[in-house]
Motif scaffolding. Structure first.
Motif: not given
Length: 155
Positions: A23, A49, A60, A63-64, A67-68, A118
């Motif tokens: 997160n 994610g 991560c 990136r998440e 994306e979100e 999402e």
């Protein structure tokens, strides 16, 4: 995919997977926290994610986040590792996951909050507005550790 969360529920199903996830708690210059309203649960959450092969946990998280939420952010610190055996997430495909999240702190560097597949809503939330939102207890714990300065957390 449907999702049901269990938190300290004696009737929760037994976990069958443990997936590394990250997160990102993004804080803007005004001290507001980037939050998304999840389409699968309707609750407000930090972006995050599952980690993909070939990326670090911090990559991560960034990136998440993009994306979100539509917000590009850079990692500036580490909040903690959260893996609570009493927090179980059951998915409609039969996966039953124990929570495992590396949580980072970040700052925005571009983009703008935007709803997507999402998240039905994405916005900056001031700390004094948090009590007005439906936020899962595990996510509130993470935000609380940040706001109180009680980090890094390992649990």
């Amino acid at each position: 995919m449907g999702r049901t969360e269990y938190y300290y529920d004696p009737d929760a199903p037994k976990a069958n997977t443990l997936i590394p996830a990250s997160n990102l708690l993004v804080v803007n210059a005004d001290g507001a926290i980037l939050m998304q309203r999840r389409r699968d649960t309707g609750q407000w959450a930090l972006p995050g994610g599952a980690q993909e092969i070939g990326e670090s946990p911090a990559e991560c998280a960034a990136r998440e986040c993009e994306e979100e939420t539509g917000v590009r952010a850079e990692v500036t610190g580490f909040l903690g590792v959260y893996s609570n055996p009493a927090h179980i997430i059951a998915y409609s495909d039969g996966e039953i996951r124990q929570q495992y999240e590396a949580v980072y702190i970040g700052r925005p560097i571009g983009g703008a909050p935007a709803a997507n597949d999402e998240a039905s809503d994405v916005r900056w939330v001031r700390p004094d507005e948090l009590d007005e939102l439906d936020i899962h207890a595990s996510m509130r714990e993470q935000i609380g550790h940040y706001l109180s300065g009680a980090y890094p957390y390992v649990g």
